[in-house]
Design a protein around this motif. Structure first.
Motif, PDB file in Angstrom:
ATOM      1  N   GLY A   1       4.096  14.746  -4.286  1.00 49.64           N
ATOM      2  CA  GLY A   1       5.196  15.638  -3.449  1.00 49.64           C
ATOM      3  C   GLY A   1       6.223  15.927  -4.450  1.00 49.64           C
ATOM      4  O   GLY A   1       6.119  15.934  -5.411  1.00 49.64           O
ATOM      5  N   PHE A   2       6.810  17.093  -3.623  1.00 50.54           N
ATOM      6  CA  PHE A   2       7.911  17.746  -4.505  1.00 50.54           C
ATOM      7  C   PHE A   2       9.063  17.981  -3.748  1.00 50.54           C
ATOM      8  O   PHE A   2       8.991  18.291  -2.369  1.00 50.54           O
ATOM      9  N   ILE A   3      10.229  17.369  -4.346  1.00 49.77           N
ATOM     10  CA  ILE A   3      11.541  17.559  -3.267  1.00 49.77           C
ATOM     11  C   ILE A   3      12.341  18.672  -4.103  1.00 49.77           C
ATOM     12  O   ILE A   3      12.779  18.413  -5.356  1.00 49.77           O
ATOM     13  N   SER A   4      12.496  19.567  -3.564  1.00 45.53           N
ATOM     14  CA  SER A   4      13.054  20.792  -4.101  1.00 45.53           C
ATOM     15  C   SER A   4      14.419  21.195  -3.456  1.00 45.53           C
ATOM     16  O   SER A   4      14.349  22.375  -2.761  1.00 45.53           O
TER      17      SER A   4
ATOM     18  N   ARG B   1       1.024  -1.266   0.139  1.00 45.79           N
ATOM     19  CA  ARG B   1       0.030  -0.152   0.172  1.00 45.79           C
ATOM     20  C   ARG B   1       0.825   1.371  -0.010  1.00 45.79           C
ATOM     21  O   ARG B   1       1.935   1.063   0.372  1.00 45.79           O
ATOM     22  N   ASN B   2       0.456   2.126  -0.358  1.00 46.02           N
ATOM     23  CA  ASN B   2       1.110   3.514  -0.299  1.00 46.02           C
ATOM     24  C   ASN B   2       2.368   3.471  -1.027  1.00 46.02           C
ATOM     25  O   ASN B   2       3.282   4.047  -0.830  1.00 46.02           O
ATOM     26  N   ILE B   3       2.405   2.742  -2.212  1.00 44.38           N
ATOM     27  CA  ILE B   3       3.312   2.840  -3.302  1.00 44.38           C
ATOM     28  C   ILE B   3       3.705   4.127  -3.609  1.00 44.38           C
ATOM     29  O   ILE B   3       2.535   4.889  -3.959  1.00 44.38           O
ATOM     30  N   LYS B   4       4.835   4.678  -3.920  1.00 43.71           N
ATOM     31  CA  LYS B   4       5.147   5.988  -4.418  1.00 43.71           C
ATOM     32  C   LYS B   4       6.211   5.935  -5.375  1.00 43.71           C
ATOM     33  O   LYS B   4       7.127   5.197  -5.271  1.00 43.71           O
ATOM     34  N   LEU B   5       6.024   6.676  -6.555  1.00 40.17           N
ATOM     35  CA  LEU B   5       6.723   6.773  -7.699  1.00 40.17           C
ATOM     36  C   LEU B   5       7.670   8.088  -7.255  1.00 40.17           C
ATOM     37  O   LEU B   5       7.256   9.015  -6.863  1.00 40.17           O
ATOM     38  N   ASN B   6       8.705   7.720  -7.765  1.00 39.52           N
ATOM     39  CA  ASN B   6       9.809   8.998  -7.601  1.00 39.52           C
ATOM     40  C   ASN B   6      10.367   9.330  -9.153  1.00 39.52           C
ATOM     41  O   ASN B   6      10.597   8.447  -9.844  1.00 39.52           O
ATOM     42  N   THR B   7       9.975  10.596  -9.618  1.00 43.71           N
ATOM     43  CA  THR B   7      10.422  11.006 -10.977  1.00 43.71           C
ATOM     44  C   THR B   7      11.383  12.191 -10.824  1.00 43.71           C
ATOM     45  O   THR B   7      11.127  13.502 -10.220  1.00 43.71           O
ATOM     46  N   VAL B   8      12.690  12.113 -11.320  1.00 39.54           N
ATOM     47  CA  VAL B   8      13.528  13.221 -11.482  1.00 39.54           C
ATOM     48  C   VAL B   8      13.243  14.131 -12.635  1.00 39.54           C
ATOM     49  O   VAL B   8      13.022  13.318 -13.816  1.00 39.54           O
ATOM     50  N   VAL B   9      12.981  15.338 -12.470  1.00 40.11           N
ATOM     51  CA  VAL B   9      12.396  15.945 -13.918  1.00 40.11           C
ATOM     52  C   VAL B   9      13.523  16.587 -14.350  1.00 40.11           C
ATOM     53  O   VAL B   9      14.377  17.573 -13.674  1.00 40.11           O
TER      54      VAL B   9
ATOM     55  N   LEU C   1      -1.265   5.321  -7.066  1.00 39.65           N
ATOM     56  CA  LEU C   1      -0.064   5.490  -6.677  1.00 39.65           C
ATOM     57  C   LEU C   1       0.387   7.026  -6.115  1.00 39.65           C
ATOM     58  O   LEU C   1      -0.129   7.954  -7.027  1.00 39.65           O
ATOM     59  N   ASP C   2       1.239   7.326  -4.875  1.00 38.30           N
ATOM     60  CA  ASP C   2       1.565   8.692  -4.871  1.00 38.30           C
ATOM     61  C   ASP C   2       2.649   9.004  -5.905  1.00 38.30           C
ATOM     62  O   ASP C   2       3.345   7.921  -6.260  1.00 38.30           O
ATOM     63  N   ILE C   3       3.094  10.278  -6.057  1.00 40.42           N
ATOM     64  CA  ILE C   3       4.188  10.640  -6.994  1.00 40.42           C
ATOM     65  C   ILE C   3       4.936  11.659  -6.554  1.00 40.42           C
ATOM     66  O   ILE C   3       4.377  12.425  -6.108  1.00 40.42           O
ATOM     67  N   THR C   4       6.146  11.627  -6.514  1.00 39.36           N
ATOM     68  CA  THR C   4       6.929  12.675  -6.011  1.00 39.36           C
ATOM     69  C   THR C   4       7.901  13.079  -7.165  1.00 39.36           C
ATOM     70  O   THR C   4       8.779  12.494  -7.717  1.00 39.36           O
ATOM     71  N   PHE C   5       7.866  14.300  -7.356  1.00 42.70           N
ATOM     72  CA  PHE C   5       8.830  14.883  -8.543  1.00 42.70           C
ATOM     73  C   PHE C   5       9.899  15.526  -7.693  1.00 42.70           C
ATOM     74  O   PHE C   5       9.820  16.401  -6.762  1.00 42.70           O
ATOM     75  N   ILE C   6      11.188  15.262  -8.352  1.00 41.74           N
ATOM     76  CA  ILE C   6      12.392  15.598  -7.409  1.00 41.74           C
ATOM     77  C   ILE C   6      13.122  16.500  -8.536  1.00 41.74           C
ATOM     78  O   ILE C   6      13.350  16.218  -9.881  1.00 41.74           O
ATOM     79  N   GLU C   7      13.735  17.789  -7.941  1.00 38.71           N
ATOM     80  CA  GLU C   7      14.783  18.483  -8.562  1.00 38.71           C
ATOM     81  C   GLU C   7      15.867  17.610  -8.869  1.00 38.71           C
ATOM     82  O   GLU C   7      16.487  17.255  -7.623  1.00 38.71           O
ATOM     83  N   GLU C   8      16.788  17.685  -9.659  1.00 36.39           N
ATOM     84  CA  GLU C   8      18.087  17.149  -9.807  1.00 36.39           C
ATOM     85  C   GLU C   8      19.042  17.629  -8.945  1.00 36.39           C
ATOM     86  O   GLU C   8      19.170  18.850  -8.894  1.00 36.39           O
ATOM     87  N   MET C   9      19.705  16.859  -7.873  1.00 34.54           N
ATOM     88  CA  MET C   9      20.748  17.537  -7.085  1.00 34.54           C
ATOM     89  C   MET C   9      22.244  17.209  -7.826  1.00 34.54           C
ATOM     90  O   MET C   9      22.270  16.362  -8.569  1.00 34.54           O
ATOM     91  N   PRO C  10      23.013  18.207  -7.181  1.00 33.43           N
ATOM     92  CA  PRO C  10      24.300  18.212  -7.820  1.00 33.43           C
ATOM     93  C   PRO C  10      25.476  17.186  -7.306  1.00 33.43           C
ATOM     94  O   PRO C  10      26.479  17.471  -6.684  1.00 33.43           O
ATOM     95  N   LEU C  11      25.103  15.829  -7.430  1.00 32.20           N
ATOM     96  CA  LEU C  11      25.936  15.161  -6.828  1.00 32.20           C
ATOM     97  C   LEU C  11      26.755  14.101  -7.744  1.00 32.20           C
ATOM     98  O   LEU C  11      26.334  13.538  -8.772  1.00 32.20           O
TER      99      LEU C  11
ATOM    100  N   LEU D   1      21.060  24.014 -16.890  1.00 31.31           N
ATOM    101  CA  LEU D   1      20.063  24.137 -17.954  1.00 31.31           C
ATOM    102  C   LEU D   1      18.957  23.207 -17.860  1.00 31.31           C
ATOM    103  O   LEU D   1      17.844  23.464 -18.121  1.00 31.31           O
ATOM    104  N   ALA D   2      19.147  21.988 -17.160  1.00 28.26           N
ATOM    105  CA  ALA D   2      18.117  20.979 -17.255  1.00 28.26           C
ATOM    106  C   ALA D   2      17.351  21.048 -16.036  1.00 28.26           C
ATOM    107  O   ALA D   2      16.138  20.588 -16.033  1.00 28.26           O
ATOM    108  N   LEU D   3      17.494  21.828 -14.995  1.00 29.12           N
ATOM    109  CA  LEU D   3      16.827  21.926 -13.742  1.00 29.12           C
ATOM    110  C   LEU D   3      15.543  22.499 -14.417  1.00 29.12           C
ATOM    111  O   LEU D   3      15.254  23.456 -14.980  1.00 29.12           O
ATOM    112  N   CYS D   4      14.449  21.832 -13.712  1.00 26.33           N
ATOM    113  CA  CYS D   4      12.944  22.011 -14.078  1.00 26.33           C
ATOM    114  C   CYS D   4      12.572  22.075 -12.296  1.00 26.33           C
ATOM    115  O   CYS D   4      12.524  20.963 -11.505  1.00 26.33           O
ATOM    116  N   THR D   5      12.254  23.495 -11.936  1.00 20.05           N
ATOM    117  CA  THR D   5      11.967  23.642 -10.699  1.00 20.05           C
ATOM    118  C   THR D   5      10.613  22.923 -10.152  1.00 20.05           C
ATOM    119  O   THR D   5       9.701  22.685 -11.112  1.00 20.05           O
TER     120      THR D   5
END
Ligand code: SAM
Ligand code: SF4
Length: 330
Positions: A246-249, A155-163, A184-194, A204-208
């Motif tokens: 969700g949004f991880i920013s 239950r509460n499966i969450k999708l993670n999407t790096v945009v 399904l829950d879904i969280t959009f993630i801003e790409e991190m500089p790792l 340039l690819a960063l989508c806020t």
């Protein structure tokens, strides 16, 4: 044992641990890894027994939530045994982050082994774009994995999407409909500089998250729920659906003040913050004291003093942390 044994200098209680069980992966996502990777030799990584000792020590210090991650946790040999072991610890929340490719054959055993929740990464619904982002991934396998997880009773499966602009930003409405149709829950993630990457310019690819929300709002109202519990994600709801978006920013929303988590890499380094290089070696302690976890527990308690106040990511795409995400345990 008091519940809040682990508290840092800023008064934050640490009750959530992310354990990386491998640096290896069957995918090579462009934002996470280089195409050619050198992985750690076996002698340098924690054994499954050592990972379980770390988990048990954290639980004895008040940890209520453990997430297994990687690399890809499902490519670690013996992962089901580790899940069954930690599944006995009586955690409030026991979760895993996976790319989903091995869920078709493993979802049921994971559920039976005591895992509560799954986050599954899904960056595209177009097989070619999916392959371009993951370099080696096959979309049908992951879609089958998502179905297997639902069938296994997760239950509460969450999708993670790096945009990323130009790669998958146009698919945001389709991903939302996919998640709504399957509850399904879904969280959009801003790409991190790792880690240094070569395939696109992160600046340039960063989508806020703000841009992602305005795309979704062309199709659905979004209302902030306010139930943002200590984590980096901010959650929203849409009319006509129970799912959370969700949004991880890390670039636009600083969540450090309520941070309740630490990470342990598969090399046994305790990382106090994703966005800083501070770490404490647990591998040496584990091996110097094979029959006794007391020194390990003391080392963990002392390490809390090193937890920094905040991360220092910038949004121009510059790499500030040289570790790749697969080394960090995303
Ligand atoms: N292999 C598993 C997976 O992909 O879900 C677990 C490990 S992966 C490192 C954990 C999460 O980190 C994934 O959702 C992935 O998309 C995300 N991730 C990896 N590199 C990232 C980066 N540079 N910025 C933001 N998210 C990243
Ligand atoms: Fe593998 Fe996950 Fe990194 Fe993709 S994000 S390369 S699936 S560890």
């Amino acid at each position: 044992m008091p519940l809040s044994e682990l508290t840092d200098r800023f008064g934050r209680t640490v009750n959530y641990v992310r354990l990386s069980v491998t640096d290896r992966c069957d995918f090579r996502c462009v934002y996470c890894m280089a195409e050619e990777m050198t992985f750690l030799p076996r002698a340098k990584i924690l054994s499954l027994e050592e990972i379980a000792r770390v988990a048990r020590s954290f639980v004895s210090l008040g940890t209520e939530k453990i997430r297994l991650t990687g690399g890809e946790p499902l490519v670690r040999k013996g992962i089901l045994d580790l899940v069954r072991e930690i599944g006995h610890y009586g955690l409030r929340d026991f979760a895993m982050t996976t790319n989903g490719s091995h869920l078709p054959e493993m979802a049921e055993e994971l559920r039976k082994g005591g895992l509560h929740r799954l986050n599954i990464s899904l960056d595209s619904l177009d097989p070619e774009k999916f392959h371009a982002v993951t370099r080696t991934g096959k979309l049908p396998q992951v879609l089958e994995g998502i179905e297997a997880a639902r069938d296994a009773g997760f239950r509460n499966i969450k999708l993670n999407t790096v945009v990323m602009k130009g790669r998958n930003d146009e698919e945001i409405p389709d991903l939302i409909e996919f998640a709504r149709a399957r509850q399904l829950d879904i969280t959009f993630i801003e790409e991190m500089p790792l880690g240094e990457i070569s395939e696109h310019d992160r600046g340039l690819a960063l989508c806020t998250s703000e841009e992602v929300r305005s795309i979704i709002r062309q199709h659905h109202d979004l209302e902030h729920t306010g139930d943002d519990t200590g984590g980096p994600a901010r959650y929203y709801r849409m009319p006509g659906s129970d799912i959370r978006v969700g949004f991880i920013s890390p670039h636009s929303h600083n969540f450090c003040a309520t941070c309740n988590r630490v990470r342990v890499t598969v090399e046994g380094r305790l990382l106090l913050c994703l966005g800083n290089e501070h770490s404490v070696d647990l591998l040496g302690v584990l091996r110097a004291h094979p029959d006794n976890d007391e020194v390990l527990r003391e080392t963990i308690i002392k390490a809390m003093d090193l937890k920094p106040e905040r991360h220092h990511f910038s949004s121009n795409g510059d790499v500030e942390i040289l570790r790749f995400m697969n080394m960090t345990g995303g």
